[in-house]
Structures are given as structure tokens and as C-alpha cells.
Design a protein around this motif. Structure first.
Motif, PDB file in Angstrom:
ATOM      1  N   HIS A   1      13.015  52.305  11.048  1.00 59.14           N
ATOM      2  CA  HIS A   1      13.271  51.041  11.738  1.00 59.14           C
ATOM      3  C   HIS A   1      14.432  50.274  11.107  1.00 59.14           C
ATOM      4  N   ALA A   2      14.709  50.546   9.829  1.00 57.93           N
ATOM      5  CA  ALA A   2      15.849  49.901   9.167  1.00 57.93           C
ATOM      6  C   ALA A   2      17.170  50.450   9.697  1.00 57.93           C
TER       7      ALA A   2
ATOM      8  N   GLU B   1       8.690  41.198  14.601  1.00 62.59           N
ATOM      9  CA  GLU B   1       8.738  40.854  13.175  1.00 62.59           C
ATOM     10  C   GLU B   1       9.562  39.609  12.911  1.00 62.59           C
TER      11      GLU B   1
ATOM     12  N   ARG C   1      15.457  44.424   9.587  1.00 63.48           N
ATOM     13  CA  ARG C   1      15.209  45.411   8.525  1.00 63.48           C
ATOM     14  C   ARG C   1      16.462  46.166   8.104  1.00 63.48           C
TER      15      ARG C   1
ATOM     16  N   LEU D   1       5.502  45.043   8.779  1.00 65.11           N
ATOM     17  CA  LEU D   1       5.753  44.670   7.384  1.00 65.11           C
ATOM     18  C   LEU D   1       4.439  44.204   6.745  1.00 65.11           C
TER      19      LEU D   1
ATOM     20  N   TYR E   1      17.104  45.292   4.715  1.00 70.42           N
ATOM     21  CA  TYR E   1      16.257  46.015   3.757  1.00 70.42           C
ATOM     22  C   TYR E   1      16.819  47.421   3.522  1.00 70.42           C
TER      23      TYR E   1
ATOM     24  N   SER F   1      11.362  44.780  16.433  1.00 70.30           N
ATOM     25  CA  SER F   1      12.291  43.843  15.810  1.00 70.30           C
ATOM     26  C   SER F   1      11.989  42.413  16.241  1.00 70.30           C
TER      27      SER F   1
ATOM     28  N   ASP G   1      13.396  53.855   5.791  1.00 64.53           N
ATOM     29  CA  ASP G   1      12.581  53.495   6.929  1.00 64.53           C
ATOM     30  C   ASP G   1      13.369  53.662   8.236  1.00 64.53           C
TER      31      ASP G   1
END
Lengths: 319, 354
Positions: free
Chosen positions: A293-294, A36, A300, A58, A303, A33, A291
């Protein structure tokens, strides 16, 4: 145009006073996190080491990321981080760098003159002293993500980029919420988020009430059938099947340590287990892939909110 | 007078077990099926059982039916098999080693099983071809083999030596083996697992019945029956061994082959159970001792009593693990250890006094 930063920047970050004398030239990240967000702020050239990866980077940052040393896929060692001579270590989780950090405590870095910054999403409204993945004391909100972006933008003196990134994310967040409210979803629509399980069939890790998935459900007007305040409680399939959520959200990830990490294995289990195959979400194929990680409290998350809203717009709830 | 009375009672008691056993076991299984994470009305439970066992045709919710039949009953049956096997392994090890503290959990079997499972789960050993259970099975046999060889190399233990000394050597070897495999497990976890996974693995190491399905029953039942039959078949030998290897030899028992066979059989059965449900401690320690209090130390009675009590104890522990904390399931090993550790201390202190 935003103001230029006046140094030193003094902040209280996750309960620790930090003072940044000048914009960091070299940064090591501990947690995808943090990595990104720095990339999104256009700071890839100030990052000289990364660690703790959950999903592939990403796509828009793939090229920049390939140039930067990946110190470790999981927890890096303290010395490996220090050896990169960073001015600042940017951290996603307190359990990596925090009071009982697996990499180090923040003091250990500070003693060497290295600043640390922990993403507020992991400590605002969260108690990490409970062990495991911690416990939320109040609901996560994207405010903590925006706070992290704002503070990092100030530390690095890139406040325009910070404001642009927040504007973009807020717009996306609002669009997803608008889309869901245009769908006229049922009042009592319910869901559960399945991250993974240590073995297929055993009690899975599911999302509690107050983490990132809880935020997504709250924003879109969905009830989480899991009532725990833990970040990722282990709940039996019996309880989940009895609660019979309308929608199941399942995590996709590249990690392959447990059989259930594989999204196909998750689908196969849901279809074949004598109890889960009777659940209405499975019978009516209301299964959403997201995802992994979301599902953590990160940039994210927004997202993920989009993913869920779009999936709902393509679903039929007429049984 | 009182001694005569006790004997008469225990003799009658010994016979009575045969009548009580199926009744107690069925009651425990029904309790394990009726009590769980979520409340299900008793009439629903009875209807589902009638549908499945008697071919009745009651209308029941399919999710309820699945939970009762596929989750809870299979889980209770496996818990029973597991309790029986671990308790019998304790009986056999205690008799052969003439040591009240002998128990599969303390002799490295569980530690090795954990290492094997973690090696498969976390380190990706076998690249997906090996299941967690198979890893546990291999690890259990490996660690137990090492413990036995270590004790043997200490010129005592399974291959020879005298009672107390031999027993001491194998317990020490068990501690060494357990430490070695626990260290390996910790090594694998710290080098390649994240915190979230470490928690999942710990859950498994403490025993976890949540993944049990009927497929596991087809493995657990034959294994438990095999263990029980072996113990019953050798009940007189076990009696003889409690007086030492020399006494057993003088009674015409082929000491080495019988001892070797019994140990291998128990290691196998324990490894099968660990591979299905993970490491569950103290069952093999607490249950045999409790049963000696009640039915005496003759294996003719001790073996069936221990088998039954082990089954009921583990079904009961599993029920507790599901209802103790609302909305959460505790690892069953936590429950058995909470009961077992104080009992262990009690046995230690009592042994010292005598």
C-alpha cells in the motif's frame, strides 16, 4: 489555531465542482487511502462503511476500524454504498468512482444528493482514461497527498487536525531525505520496484517512472531502471536483469491471488531463476521489503520513503 | 500441361520439405534467440550457444548467457511446439468435421482453459495446490467435452450424423461452449479481482510466453511430437474423412474409434499448450489453410508442412510481440489474432463464393 470552516465549501475536485453545505456526519470510503486519512484526522466516528482494502489497517486504528462495517474487501456495489446513507463518499481511485467507475460514476451519487471526494493523488498529474492502472502525465508528489488532507480537513471542519497531520508527515519525509543524503550514496545508484506477477516467471508488474515509487527514488537520489510512464507497466525479466539495478524493492501484501503476491515466493524466485539470481541486487542481498500500500500514491508513501531510506542505511555497496 | 507441371512441382516440393524442415526450423529458433526485448550482440549469442551446445568455454556475461539460454531459446522451442500443435489440431478438426472453420480456439478449448486458469488464479480454487497450468488443462478438457457432448446431443457431430450438418452442430456447440466459459471467466474476474489483476489475467488469456523455462520444454516437446506422430500415422484416414464418414467407412476405416481417438488426442495436446502459454487464437485456422494453398490437401504433405509452418509462424509472432512496442511485450495472442482475424474473414468470403 486554524480557522473554522465557512460553509458551504466549494471545491474543484478531480475536475468536478463539489459543494459541501455542512460537515458530513456519515461517510463511506472506497479505498484504503481515503479510510486511513479520515482515521488520521480523528474522524473514525464519522465513517460508517469502508471498502477496497490492500493491507491490514494501520495498527493505531485497528480498534476503531473493527467497529466500522467493512462493506467489501474489493469493489463494493453502488447500492451497498448508497444504503449506508452517506453524506459523502471518499474515494482513493477514479477507476472505482469516476467517469467509468466500476462502482459508479460521480454523477450517480450526486443525483442522489450524496457528495463525492476523490483523493487528488489519483488525478492530479494522472490520466485515468488510458485504462488499466492509468498513466501519469507528470511526476506524483506528496503535495497531492497534503492537498487531499487539507481539503478533507476543511470539509469536515477539523483544520487543526489536518495541519498537525501534515506537519507530522512533512517532518517524516524530510527526515528520510536527510538520512539518505547523509549516506553518500553513489551517483548512479539504481533500483526497481516489483509489485507482483500473474505467475512466477512471467513478466512482472513493476513501478513506472512517475508514480509513488518514482517519487521515493527521485527524493533519495536513485534512478528507476524502468523507463515507462505507466503506473504499473509489465516489463520482462530480461529487460530488468539487463538493466541490473543495485537495489530491488519487493512488495509485501496479505493478498494471495497470484503466487508472486507472497513475499517469500518473490524471494525464492529471485534466488532460483537462472537469470535473476545473477543480478547484483540478488547476489549482494540488496532486497528491500515494502508494504504494497506504500507503493500506491497514499499517505503511506511517506512511510515507504522511510522504509527505503532505512534499508539503504543498512546496506553495503562495496562489491 | 500446366496441371502436369504443377503436380510434378508439388511432388518434388513434397520431398523437398524433408530437407528444408530442419534448416527452416533451426533458422527460426536462432532468430527467436537472437531477437528480443534488449539488444544482445550476435557474437555473444553465438558464444553462449557454443558454450551450451558444444561445451566451449567462451567468457560471457552471466546475465546475457542466462537470458539467451534460459529465457529466449526455451521460449522459442515452446513457441515452435505450441505452433505445431495448434496448427495440427486445426488440420485434424477441419478434416474430421469437413468444415474449413474448425479450430481449437473456436471450439471452446481455449475458453475453457482460460476459465480453469482464472478459477485457480483469482478465485483461489484448489487453495494453492493447483497450479494455473493444471487449472487451464482441466478447464480445456471440460469445455471441449461439453462441446462434443452438446454436438452429440444435437444428434450429430462426433458420434454420427452427416458431414455438413454435423459440422454445423459442432461449430454452434463450440460457440455456445465458448460463450458459457467466457461468461464464467468474466464472472470470476468481476466478483473477486481488482482492476490490476483483471489486467494481468487478460494478459494471460491472450497468450503469454514470458514465463516459459526449460521445465516447460520437457512437457511441450513430447506433447507436440505425440500430436505430430498421431497425425502422420493417421494421414490416410484423414484423407478419407475429408470425403465424409461414409466414404471413410467404405474404405475400411473404423470411423468412430479413429475419429474419437484423433479428437481426444488433439484436445489433449491443445490443452497442454494452453496450460503452458495461455490461449492463442487463429493458429489452427490460418496455417492449415495457407498450407493447403501451397502443398495441396493430401495429408501426407499437409501434416508435415502445417507442423513446420505452425512452428515458424508462432516463433515469428513471438518475435513481433517482443519488438513491436519498445520497452513492452504484447501478448502473443494479440499478434496472431491481428493476422488471423482478417484471414478468417477471407476464408469465410471465399467459402461463400465457392
Amino acid at each position: 489555531m486554524a480557522d473554522a470552516t465557512n460553509y458551504p465549501v466549494n471545491l474543484t475536485n478531480c475536475g468536478v465542482e463539489i459543494s459541501v453545505a455542512s460537515a458530513p456526519e456519515q461517510t463511506v470510503t472506497v479505498g484504503q487511502s481515503a479510510t486511513e486519512i479520515l482515521y488520521s484526522l480523528g474522524l473514525a466516528d464519522r465513517v460508517n462503511g469502508t471498502s477496497v482494502w490492500f493491507n491490514p489497517v494501520l495498527p493505531q486504528f485497528a480498534e476503531a476500524n473493527a467497529e466500522i462495517e467493512r462493506i467489501a474487501n474489493d469493489d463494493p456495489s453502488f447500492e451497498a454504498v448508497v444504503n449506508k446513507r452517506p453524506d459523502l463518499v471518499a474515494v482513493q481511485y477514479e477507476w472505482h468512482v469516476g467517469p467509468t467507475g466500476s462502482v459508479a460514476s460521480r454523477d450517480q451519487f450526486h443525483e442522489l444528493g450524496i457528495n463525492t471526494y476523490v483523493m487528488p493523488a489519483d488525478c492530479d498529474t494522472k490520466d485515468n482514461s488510458t485504462g488499466g492502472d492509468g498513466t501519469r502525465t507528470a511526476a506524483f508528489s506528496t503535495e497531492s497527498i497534503y492537498k487531499g488532507i487539507t481539503e478533507l480537513a476543511e470539509i469536515y471542519d477539523v483544520q487543526d487536525a489536518g495541519e498537525a497531520l501534515i506537519a507530522d508527515l512533512t517532518a517524516r519525509e524530510q527526515r528520510a531525505i536527510d538520512l539518505a543524503s547523509s549516506l553518500d550514496l553513489a551517483e548512479d545508484l539504481s533500483a526497481a520496484f516489483w509489485f507482483s506477477s500473474t505467475d512466477l516467471g512471467v513478466s512482472p508488474f513493476v513501478a513506472g517512472q512517475l508514480g509513488a515509487p518514482g517519487y521515493m527514488m527521485e527524493k533519495l537520489g536513485i534512478r528507476n531502471v524502468i523507463e515507462s510512464d505507466e503506473e504499473w507497466p509489465t516489463v520482462g525479466w530480461e529487460s530488468i536483469a539487463r538493466a541490473d539495478p543495485d537495489v530491488l524493492v519487493i512488495a509485501s501484501m496479505d493478498r494471495r491471488r497470484f503466487p508472486a503476491d507472497d513475499i517469500e515466493a518473490k524471494r525464492e524466485f529471485l534466488r532460483s531463476d537462472p537469470v535473476t539470481r545473477e543480478m547484483s541486487a540478488v547476489k549482494n542481498n540488496r532486497i528491500v521489503e515494502m508494504d504494497a500500500h506504500a507503493m500506491s500514491a497514499t499517505m503511506r508513501t511517506i512511510y515507504g520513503l522511510e522504509t527505503l531510506a532505512e534499508a539503504l542505511s543498512n546496506m553495503s555497496f562495496n562489491e | 500441361m500446366s496441371i502436369a507441371l504443377t503436380r510434378a512441382t508439388s511432388a518434388r516440393f513434397g520431398l523437398r520439405w524433408l530437407w528444408i524442415t530442419p534448416l527452416v526450423l533451426v533458422t527460426a529458433l536462432i532468430a527467436g534467440t537472437a531477437i528480443g526485448e534488449t539488444p544482445i550482440p550476435v557474437d555473444t549469442i553465438l558464444k553462449v550457444l557454443a558454450n551450451q551446445l558444444l561445451g566451449a568455454d567462451y567468457a560471457v556475461d552471466r546475465i546475457d548467457a542466462g537470458i539467451i539460454w534460459n529465457y529466449r531459446l526455451s521460449r522459442a522451442v515452446v513457441a515452435a511446439c505450441c505452433g505445431t500443435s495448434l496448427a495440427l489440431a486445426g488440420v485434424v478438426l477441419q478434416a474430421l468435421l469437413r468444415n474449413p472453420l474448425a479450430d481449437p480456439y473456436l471450439m471452446g478449448i481455449s475458453a475453457g482453459a482460460s476459465t480453469g486458469a482464472v478459477a485457480v488464479a483469482v478465485a483461489g480454487l484448489g487453495a494453492g495446490a493447483l497450479s494455473l497450468s493444471l487449472g487451464a488443462f482441466v478447464g480445456a478438457l471440460l469445455s471441449f467435452g461439453i462441446v462434443v457432448m452438446l454436438a452429440h446431443a444435437a444428434n450429430s457431430g462426433v458420434g454420427g450424423g452427416r458431414g455438413v450438418q454435423a459440422a454445423g452442430a459442432i461449430i454452434l456447440a463450440g460457440i455456445a461452449g465458448s460463450q458459457l466459459f467466457n461468461a464464467l471467466t468474466a464472472f470470476i474476474i468481476t466478483t473477486s479481482a481488482s482492476a490490476e489483476q483483471a489486467r494481468g489475467i487478460m494478459f494471460w488469456l491472450m497468450g503469454n510466453l514470458s514465463g516459459v523455462r526449460w521445465a516447460d520444454v520437457t512437457l511441450a516437446v513430447p506433447a507436440a511430437l505425440f500430436g505430430l506422430l498421431v497425425c502422420l500415422w493417421h494421414r490416410r484416414s484423414l484423407d478419407a474423412f475429408t470425403f465424409g464418414a461414409d466414404s471413410a467407412a467404405s474404405m475400411g476405416i473404423a470411423v468412430r474409434p479413429v475419429r474419437g481417438m484423433l479428437i481426444i488426442a488433439m484436445a489433449l495436446v491443445t490443452a497442454v499448450m494452453v496450460s503452458i502459454v495461455g490461449a492463442i487464437g487463429f493458429v489452427g485456422l490460418v496455417i492449415p489453410h495457407a498450407m493447403r494453398f501451397i502443398v495441396g490437401s493430401r495429408h501426407t504433405r499437409l501434416v508435415p508442412a502445417t507442423a513446420l509452418a505452425g512452428a515458424v509462424f508462432l516463433i515469428g509472432s513471438d518475435i513481433l510481440s517482443r519488438v513491436l512496442v519498445s520497452g513492452q511485450v504484447l501478448p502473443i495472442g494479440v499478434i496472431t489474432s491481428l493476422i488471423g482475424a482478417p484471414a478468417f474473414a477471407f476464408i469465410l468470403v471465399r467459402g461463400k463464393r465457392s
